[in-house]
Write a protein that holds these residues in place. Structure first.
Motif, PDB file in Angstrom:
ATOM      1  N   CYS A 448       0.849  -1.187   0.000  1.00 21.30           N
ATOM      2  CA  CYS A 448       0.000   0.000   0.000  1.00 21.30           C
ATOM      3  C   CYS A 448       0.887   1.240   0.000  1.00 21.30           C
ATOM      4  O   CYS A 448       1.774   1.371   0.846  1.00 21.30           O
ATOM      5  N   CYS A 451       0.024   3.550   3.497  1.00 17.56           N
ATOM      6  CA  CYS A 451       0.478   3.267   4.862  1.00 17.56           C
ATOM      7  C   CYS A 451       1.624   2.275   4.924  1.00 17.56           C
ATOM      8  O   CYS A 451       2.141   1.975   6.000  1.00 17.56           O
ATOM      9  N   TRP A 453       1.446  -0.894   4.175  1.00 14.01           N
ATOM     10  CA  TRP A 453       0.973  -2.268   4.413  1.00 14.01           C
ATOM     11  C   TRP A 453       1.568  -3.206   3.368  1.00 14.01           C
ATOM     12  O   TRP A 453       1.694  -2.847   2.193  1.00 14.01           O
ATOM     13  N   CYS A 488      -6.597  -1.148   0.508  1.00 15.82           N
ATOM     14  CA  CYS A 488      -5.708  -1.583   1.581  1.00 15.82           C
ATOM     15  C   CYS A 488      -6.518  -2.016   2.796  1.00 15.82           C
ATOM     16  O   CYS A 488      -7.345  -1.257   3.297  1.00 15.82           O
ATOM     17  N   CYS A 491      -5.682   0.677   5.735  1.00 17.97           N
ATOM     18  CA  CYS A 491      -6.059   2.094   5.746  1.00 17.97           C
ATOM     19  C   CYS A 491      -7.131   2.439   4.720  1.00 17.97           C
ATOM     20  O   CYS A 491      -7.596   3.579   4.657  1.00 17.97           O
ATOM     21  N   ASN A 493      -6.866   2.783   1.535  1.00 19.60           N
ATOM     22  CA  ASN A 493      -6.300   3.381   0.325  1.00 19.60           C
ATOM     23  C   ASN A 493      -6.447   2.406  -0.854  1.00 19.60           C
ATOM     24  O   ASN A 493      -6.190   1.215  -0.712  1.00 19.60           O
TER      25      ASN A 493
HETATM   26 ZN    ZN Z   1      -2.711   1.212   3.526  1.00 17.77          ZN
END
Ligand code: ZN
Ligand code: ADP
Ligand code: ZN
Length: 740
Positions: A448, A451, A453, A488, A491, A493
């Motif tokens: 991601c 963030c 991830w 994601c 978050c 996203n």
């Molecule tokens: Zn994320």
């Protein structure tokens, strides 16, 4: 009443005593049926003794002696005893795991008669010229049967479609089957060396005139007497196979049997057919896990009877019974598939060496990149070194190797511009290119951008691989998979990016760049069905492919004459590995891949993309300098105190509860320390993959400067390990471990 001590497939390191009722004939090595707990189990008689510690009222009689298969020889039982002791694995499980599945079962085995085929009277009278020209395979089969009766395997060596064509010929009434061996009668007596009466004539068809190096190697082995271990170090294309063939021929002429061990991935029908075609009138059987249970039993028994003169097999065939064994060959001896990674964790190469010694016969270990263990042994004089330094075909030169520094060039999603241009040129010349990348799927991980991830597996410490074609994230450690998330999970996203490259991504980059090129991806995903890989190979041979993208499946053994360019996309990852053998494995793998380029009359080129073009490994590859590389690696190993200068054993434990895993390992460590042996006991540490399929994994390494010291320690330690509580754990001891 006589008492027999029986090996049973149970995880206890003892034999089990039974009485033999009068009238029941039981021999050592024989399979018997015995009561164990509430059931009947099949076991193998290891010893006959006069007395036992078992109380008279508790000892039970053997239920039945199974005479469906000849007893195992004393030699094989000795070999298995040695393995059980050396690898610290229960004797019963060792013995039973060495047998074909059918012989482990408590049912008597019924072996089907083997059919052979011969011409019928009308078939013999047939004029081949009256057969339509296009019936090529039928003609070949008839011609072959005119020479001698054959079994199905021998006919299949003529063509992949021989089975179907044979049926057609039988329907015509030209060919008939009969039960019995196809090969001229087999001598019943034991292997009797060079006595004149025992000479069997075999013609060695299509033999090359050996190069002087090949001849020296053949002579060294044939002139040795008794046990000797040879390391045949020959560069790719130097004609090691031809040396094997000549050695085998020599042994067969004297009536001996040959055991030829090859790595898992190499034992293809092509290889089997190759050896059949070199020894057309010899009974050759293969032994590998791809056979049906019935086939395996049949082939194993052929070896046991001495009827099979050549046994071609993967690691498990090192335990095949061979009464007239006269030569063992281990091809690609460095290959890690010779080491079994579960159960009896044996190295088939090492067991083969023990066996050759036991039988007093020569053994040849062949490789272009010998393991440092074997190489060191050859240098120190324990093994005899045989070298093939030139390619067998004068016109076949070694490929030119160069590195592209990925920090100093334009990269397109993992492929450098220079490499793309080289591919372009190959397409124009109608030559093939191979791009090698050791990762299947599209990208090793999804990230991601918001963030950070990463697509971790929820059951493992590893990452989930993006498989874009299937829109899935897959864990290559435990098999867990999910659909690719739209956003994601952490978050929300929507901007998720693939990081790094796998075969699918390389394929799609190439498709974009060369829209007209014929691109073929070869990995475990694209070859799930066996036939698919076969068809692909045919396409490659027919030059119906311009660019091959593949994993290590493509690295080995295949000869693709039109292939002149090999690009290795991301070898560097292995250099970061914590495994001290990673550079050795990488070197071997890169030599293998590089060996695919320019095997025929066209010179080949190999390109490594790397961040470290000056690293000694790449330097050595460029100058084809195995010796220099091995010397530097051995010096490093010596300094660091790694094998082959020390001997190792690894205790592993895994379980759902972290504290249980570590308590076990720490207790095992304390027990080891208390023994006060001359061994080095390292710390308890997490495994390289600390969590897999929800199991936590830890390990403890033991080292010693001599094999003997390590073995003595392990014997003492074993008793203590057995006493540690480990009910909820999976524990194993791995001697001479290859995985860290
Ligand atoms: Zn994320
Ligand atoms: P290796 O197993 O060492 O990589 P191979 O045994 O596959 O090498 O041999 C490479 C090629 O050289 C094969 O095509 C083989 O038929 C050919 N070859 C081997 N020995 C000779 C020889 N003495 N004369 C001519 N060709 C040979
Ligand atoms: Zn997983």
């Amino acid at each position: 009443m006589p008492i027999v001590r029986v090996a049973l497939d149970v995880p206890l390191s003892t034999l089990f005593d039974y009485t033999v009722t009068e009238g029941v004939a039981v021999a050592i090595g024989q399979r018997v049926l015995v009561p164990f707990g509430r059931r009947q189990m099949a076991g193998v008689v290891m010893e006959c003794v006069a007395t036992t510690d078992v109380a008279p009222e508790r000892i039970k009689p053997v239920t039945q002696a199974l005479h469906d298969s000849a007893p195992l020889s004393a030699g094989l039982l000795d070999l298995l005893r040695f393995c059980s002791d050396y690898y610290r694995y229960p004797i019963g499980q060792t013995v039973l795991s060495a047998l074909p599945v059918r012989l482990r079962s408590d049912k008597p085995v019924i072996s089907k008669p083997v059919l052979s085929y011969r011409l019928s009277a009308s078939g013999a009278a047939l004029d081949l010229d009256t057969l339509p020209k296009r019936k090529v395979v039928q003609r070949r089969i008839l011609a072959k049967l005119a020479e001698q009766p054959c079994n199905l395997a021998q006919l299949k060596a003529l063509s992949a479609t021989a089975g179907a064509q044979l049926k057609a010929l039988m329907a015509e009434g030209w060919v008939e089957s009969f039960s019995g061996p196809s090969i001229r009668s087999i001598r019943p007596s034991g292997y009797s060396g060079r006595t004149a009466g025992s000479i069997q004539r075999h013609t060695l068809d299509n033999a090359h005139i050996l190069t002087s190096e090949q001849q020296l190697a053949v002579d060294a082995v044939t002139q040795s007497s008794g046990y000797a271990c040879f390391l045949l170090h020959g560069i790719t294309g130097s004609g090691k196979t031809e040396v094997y063939v000549h050695l085998m021929h020599e042994v067969l002429q004297r009536g001996g049997q040959v055991l030829l061990l090859v790595p898992e991935i190499n034992l293809t029908p092509q290889l089997e057919n190759y050896f059949r075609s070199r020894f057309p009138d010899v009974n050759l059987v293969s032994l590998h896990s791809g056979l049906s249970e019935g086939e395996r039993l049949h082939n194993w028994q052929q070896a046991q009877l001495g009827a099979a003169q050549i046994v071609l097999g993967t690691r498990l065939s090192v335990f095949a019974e061979m009464p007239r064994l006269a030569l063992i060959i281990v091809d690609e001896e460095h290959d890690s598939s010779f080491k079994q990674q579960d159960g009896l964790r044996y190295s088939a190469r090492d067991v083969a060496i023990f066996r050759a010694n036991q039988c007093g016969v020569p053994i040849v270990l062949g490789s272009a990149t010998p393991s440092l263990e074997s190489y060191h042994n050859a240098q120190s004089g324990r093994y005899r070194m045989l070298k093939l330094t030139g390619r067998a075909l004068a016109e076949a030169r070694l490929p030119a190797v160069r590195c592209i520094n990925i920090n100093q060039t334009v990269m397109h999603q993992g492929i450098s511009e220079n490499l793309l241009r080289e591919i372009q040129q190959r397409i124009e010349r109608r030559e093939q290119s191979l791009l090698f990348i050791n990762r299947r799927g599209y990208a090793p991980v999804l990230m991601c951008t918001g963030c950070g991830w990463l697509s971790g597996c929820k059951h493992c410490a590893g990452k989930m691989v993006l498989h874009l074609n299937e829109q899935r994230l897959r864990c290559h450690h435990c098999g867990y998979q999910i659909r690719v998330p739209q956003a994601c999970p952490s978050c929300g996203n929507a901007d998720l990016h693939p990081v790094g490259s796998g075969t699918q991504r390389v394929e799609s980059v190439l498709q974009e760049r060369f829209p007209d090129a014929r691109i073929l991806r070869v990995d475990r995903d694209s070859t799930r069905n066996k036939r698919a890989w076969q068809i692909m190979r045919e396409q490659i041979h027919a030059n119906e492919v311009d660019i091959l993208v593949g994993t290590q499946m493509l690295a080995k053994g295949h000869d693709f004459p039109a292939l002149t360019l090999v690009g290795v996309l991301n070898p560097d990852s292995a250099l970061y590995s914590s495994d001290f053998r990673a550079p050795e494995k990488l070197f071997a793998q890169l030599v293998q891949v590089a060996g695919r380029a320019g095997r025929a009359d066209k010179p080949g080129e190999v390109i490594f993309q790397t961040e470290f073009p000056d690293y000694p490994l790449f330097r050595a590859l460029q100058t084809h300098d195995f010796e220099g590389w091995a010397a530097s690696q051995l010096a490093e190993r010596k300094m660091a105190g790694f094998p082959p200068f020390v001997y190792q054993a690894m205790l592993r434990a895994e379980g759902k509860q972290e504290n249980e895993v570590y308590r076990y390992l720490n207790d095992a460590r304390s027990a080891a320390v208390a023994l006060q042996h001359e061994v080095e006991i390292l710390g308890v540490v997490p495994a390289a993959l600390p969590r897999r399929a929800n199991h936590l994994r830890g390990q403890l390494l033991i080292q010693a400067t001599s094999r003997k010291a390590l073995q003595q320690f392990l014997r003492a330690w074993q008793a203590q390990l057995d006493a540690l509580p480990a009910a909820k754990l999976r524990c194993s001891l791995d001697i001479d471990p290859l995985e860290f």
